[in-house]
Design a protein around this motif. Structure first.
Motif, PDB file in Angstrom:
ATOM      1  N   SER A   2       0.848  -1.191   0.000  1.00 30.64           N
ATOM      2  CA  SER A   2       0.000   0.000   0.000  1.00 30.64           C
ATOM      3  C   SER A   2       0.881   1.236   0.000  1.00 30.64           C
ATOM      4  N   GLN A   3       0.331   2.311  -0.501  1.00 28.94           N
ATOM      5  CA  GLN A   3       1.069   3.573  -0.538  1.00 28.94           C
ATOM      6  C   GLN A   3       0.380   4.550   0.396  1.00 28.94           C
ATOM      7  N   GLU A   4       1.158   5.263   1.180  1.00 28.34           N
ATOM      8  CA  GLU A   4       0.637   6.232   2.136  1.00 28.34           C
ATOM      9  C   GLU A   4       1.380   7.552   1.982  1.00 28.34           C
ATOM     10  N   LYS A   5       0.683   8.630   2.217  1.00 25.55           N
ATOM     11  CA  LYS A   5       1.332   9.938   2.296  1.00 25.55           C
ATOM     12  C   LYS A   5       1.542  10.217   3.777  1.00 25.55           C
ATOM     13  N   ILE A   6       2.799  10.449   4.133  1.00 28.12           N
ATOM     14  CA  ILE A   6       3.203  10.672   5.519  1.00 28.12           C
ATOM     15  C   ILE A   6       3.772  12.080   5.644  1.00 28.12           C
ATOM     16  N   ILE A   7       3.501  12.709   6.765  1.00 30.81           N
ATOM     17  CA  ILE A   7       4.049  14.025   7.069  1.00 30.81           C
ATOM     18  C   ILE A   7       5.048  13.870   8.216  1.00 30.81           C
ATOM     19  N   ILE A   8       6.223  14.461   8.051  1.00 31.13           N
ATOM     20  CA  ILE A   8       7.195  14.539   9.141  1.00 31.13           C
ATOM     21  C   ILE A   8       7.406  16.014   9.433  1.00 31.13           C
ATOM     22  N   GLU A   9       7.249  16.389  10.701  1.00 32.72           N
ATOM     23  CA  GLU A   9       7.494  17.765  11.125  1.00 32.72           C
ATOM     24  C   GLU A   9       8.499  17.753  12.258  1.00 32.72           C
ATOM     25  N   GLY A  10       9.323  18.778  12.303  1.00 36.43           N
ATOM     26  CA  GLY A  10      10.309  18.891  13.366  1.00 36.43           C
ATOM     27  C   GLY A  10      11.180  20.101  13.140  1.00 36.43           C
ATOM     28  N   SER A  11      12.361  20.075  13.709  1.00 37.76           N
ATOM     29  CA  SER A  11      13.314  21.163  13.477  1.00 37.76           C
ATOM     30  C   SER A  11      14.684  20.562  13.208  1.00 37.76           C
ATOM     31  N   LEU A  12      15.459  21.267  12.413  1.00 35.08           N
ATOM     32  CA  LEU A  12      16.810  20.879  12.050  1.00 35.08           C
ATOM     33  C   LEU A  12      17.666  22.122  12.172  1.00 35.08           C
ATOM     34  N   GLU A  13      18.636  22.063  13.059  1.00 31.99           N
ATOM     35  CA  GLU A  13      19.521  23.202  13.313  1.00 31.99           C
ATOM     36  C   GLU A  13      18.721  24.462  13.645  1.00 31.99           C
ATOM     37  N   GLY A  14      17.654  24.293  14.417  1.00 32.21           N
ATOM     38  CA  GLY A  14      16.850  25.415  14.876  1.00 32.21           C
ATOM     39  C   GLY A  14      15.811  25.928  13.890  1.00 32.21           C
TER      40      GLY A  14
END
Length: 74
Positions: A2-14
């Motif tokens: 199956s194919q899913e659309k995933i969201i990743i949120e966060g911070s990188l180097e502020g």
């Protein structure tokens, strides 16, 4: 598979980031978390360890809310 659309949120180097990924979840009972790890070509045991490898802070993943994304595009 199956194919899913995933969201990743966060911070990188502020700096906050938001990534949309199209992942394929394999037929061998693979979890979305394992598919994300595979997407990044990592051997991490879990998403938290992947985040540390990538240098991400305060991050999480979730399924994309397709109807909400469509409304934002209009």
């Amino acid at each position: 598979m199956s194919q899913e659309k995933i969201i990743i949120e966060g911070s990188l180097e502020g700096v906050r980031f938001y990534k949309e990924l199209d992942i394929v979840i394999g037929p061998e009972a693979e979890t979305p978390e394992r598919a994300i790890i595979r997407f990044y070509g990592s051997d991490a045991e879990n998403f938290e360890k992947l985040a540390r490898e990538q240098g991400w802070r305060n991050c999480y993943w979730t399924y994309a809310d397709i109807p909400a994304l469509l409304q934002q595009a209009n």
